[in-house]
Design an enzyme around this catalytic site. Structure first.
Site, PDB file in Angstrom:
ATOM      1  N   TRP A 100       0.791  -1.224   0.042  1.00 47.16           N
ATOM      2  CA  TRP A 100       0.114  -0.068   0.076  1.00 47.16           C
ATOM      3  C   TRP A 100       0.811   1.312  -0.067  1.00 47.16           C
ATOM      4  O   TRP A 100       0.469   2.215  -0.755  1.00 47.16           O
ATOM      5  CB  TRP A 100      -0.834  -0.091   0.982  1.00 47.16           C
ATOM      6  CG  TRP A 100      -1.893  -1.230   1.033  1.00 47.16           C
ATOM      7  CD1 TRP A 100      -1.892  -2.233   2.121  1.00 47.16           C
ATOM      8  CD2 TRP A 100      -2.777  -1.529   0.041  1.00 47.16           C
ATOM      9  NE1 TRP A 100      -2.665  -3.145   1.669  1.00 47.16           N
ATOM     10  CE2 TRP A 100      -3.268  -2.758   0.512  1.00 47.16           C
ATOM     11  CE3 TRP A 100      -3.085  -0.737  -0.992  1.00 47.16           C
ATOM     12  CZ2 TRP A 100      -4.376  -3.479  -0.548  1.00 47.16           C
ATOM     13  CZ3 TRP A 100      -4.358  -1.628  -1.834  1.00 47.16           C
ATOM     14  CH2 TRP A 100      -4.789  -2.729  -1.456  1.00 47.16           C
ATOM     15  N   ASP A 172      -1.814   6.501   6.515  1.00 45.21           N
ATOM     16  CA  ASP A 172      -2.850   5.627   6.137  1.00 45.21           C
ATOM     17  C   ASP A 172      -2.837   4.499   7.268  1.00 45.21           C
ATOM     18  O   ASP A 172      -1.912   3.872   7.404  1.00 45.21           O
ATOM     19  CB  ASP A 172      -2.420   4.862   4.753  1.00 45.21           C
ATOM     20  CG  ASP A 172      -3.203   3.927   4.353  1.00 45.21           C
ATOM     21  OD1 ASP A 172      -4.465   3.374   5.180  1.00 45.21           O
ATOM     22  OD2 ASP A 172      -2.948   3.083   3.398  1.00 45.21           O
ATOM     23  N   LYS A 196     -12.141  -2.573   7.909  1.00 45.67           N
ATOM     24  CA  LYS A 196     -11.530  -3.275   8.836  1.00 45.67           C
ATOM     25  C   LYS A 196     -11.843  -3.195  10.184  1.00 45.67           C
ATOM     26  O   LYS A 196     -12.300  -4.244  10.743  1.00 45.67           O
ATOM     27  CB  LYS A 196      -9.969  -3.092   8.602  1.00 45.67           C
ATOM     28  CG  LYS A 196      -9.594  -3.286   7.081  1.00 45.67           C
ATOM     29  CD  LYS A 196      -8.083  -2.869   6.715  1.00 45.67           C
ATOM     30  CE  LYS A 196      -7.697  -2.886   5.299  1.00 45.67           C
ATOM     31  NZ  LYS A 196      -7.500  -4.235   4.712  1.00 45.67           N
TER      32      LYS A 196
END
Length: 361
Positions: A100, A172, A196
């Site tokens: 990511w 992030d 999540k």
């Protein structure tokens, strides 16, 4: 057969939240309408989104000089929104700790008026650790320093947030938001996909400090943080049902005792699995001990065929989504806030049984 969902996302949701949503699904608060049918301009939804923001602020101790935005596009859209809003004609700093991070770096590089500098990377060691970041590595003229606080695929996490001086840290936090004890005031921007630890896919939470709004001209209103903040996340129709679900999750967390309580539970769950891996003669962790995530825990046997056998037998036994990410293989247990401790205990027992049956000492 009991099913335990170890998915990295969309992930398991709290059972009490699902039951409440089920009970209100056809008729929300006597309106005769489902939440999914409510106008985003209605008084009922206005109460939902305001309460969701209030509860998140309380849970994370978000200071008053930060905006909370409920957006769409996933964390991946933030890879572009962050540099577009903060770093045009400037330098942006990145720490590369996995898939990511790499995508965030690539998105920033795709904007031709931004200088991107990767100041540290663990790529040479298969992203198995979090590199050390010292103040002297950070150019104080940079627009921001971007980090990924938890790396879902490889199972690493920042144990401490770097000292960036006057450079805003952009994080992030998709896979460990609401499962850490970070201080919001240490960041300029926090962003996270909801799927999540917050709620269903489709919602992205952005927490942004006031002074970072309006720094650059953004010609597309949907991608402008200032426009979104001025509209209180209602510039266009937001993901209303996902925000409602997030509100219920925030309430569930508060009822449990807030982040200190859930963090303790998460640490206990993770320790159970790490202890089992450490004492095993078959399973190992590919992550350096000082960089281990408590929310995403990969493990391997060292034999690809044996990993495949484990995954197949685990699936047949009711352990869903244990297979590791396609880019790394092996196994991965994602132990988000709503994942039950008994699921970890059952997995450990299954691992011990598998080891005895497959040549373990």
């Amino acid at each position: 057969m009991t099913v335990y969902n170890f998915s990295a996302g969309p992930a398991v949701l709290p059972t009490p939240v699902l039951k409440q949503a089920q009970s209100e699904f056809m008729d929300y608060k006597g309106s005769g309408m489902s939440v999914m049918e409510l106008s985003h301009r209605s008084s009922l939804f206005d109460a939902i989104i305001k309460d969701a923001e209030k509860r998140l602020r309380e849970l994370m101790n978000i200071p008053n000089n930060y905006h909370v935005l409920f957006l769409q596009g996933g964390a991946s859209l933030q890879f572009t929104m962050v540099p577009l809003n903060l770093a045009q004609n400037k330098k942006a700093l990145y720490v590369n700790t996995g898939s990511w991070s790499k995508k965030a770096i690539a998105a920033a590089k795709a904007l031709d008026n931004i200088e991107v500098e990767v100041i540290a990377s663990s790529a040479a060691d298969n992203f198995s650790y979090i590199p050390t970041i010292t103040p002297d590595m950070i150019d104080q003229d940079a627009a921001y320093l971007h980090i990924t606080t938890n790396n879902t695929i490889v199972g690493t996490a920042f144990q401490n947030i770097p000292d960036a001086g006057n450079v805003p840290i952009v994080a992030d936090m998709s896979s460990n938001i609401l499962a850490n004890d970070y201080n919001v005031a240490d960041f300029g921007i926090i962003y996270a996909g909801a799927q999540k630890n917050i709620g269903p896919a489709g919602l992205t939470v952005v927490i942004i400090r006031d002074d970072l709004l309006g720094l650059c001209e953004v010609k597309e209103p949907m991608l402008d943080y200032k426009v979104q903040a001025n509209a209180h996340s209602l510039y266009n129709t937001p993901p209303t049902f996902a925000i409602y679900m997030a509100q219920l999750v925030f309430k569930w967390l508060q009822d449990l005792g807030g982040l200190p309580e859930i963090l303790q539970q998460d640490q206990e769950k993770a320790q159970l699995l790490y202890d089992a891996i450490e004492k095993s003669h078959l399973f190992t962790s590919p992550v350096h001990p000082d960089s281990r995530s408590i929310t995403n825990i990969p493990f391997v046997t060292g034999d690809e065929e044996l990993d495949q056998k484990f995954n197949a037998e685990a699936l047949a036994a009711g352990f869903e989504n244990l297979k590791g990410h396609r880019s790394v293989g092996g196994m991965r247990a994602s132990l988000y806030n709503a994942f039950p401790k008994e699921g970890v205990e059952a997995l450990v027992a299954f691992m011990e049984k598998f080891e005895k049956e497959n040549g373990g000492a």
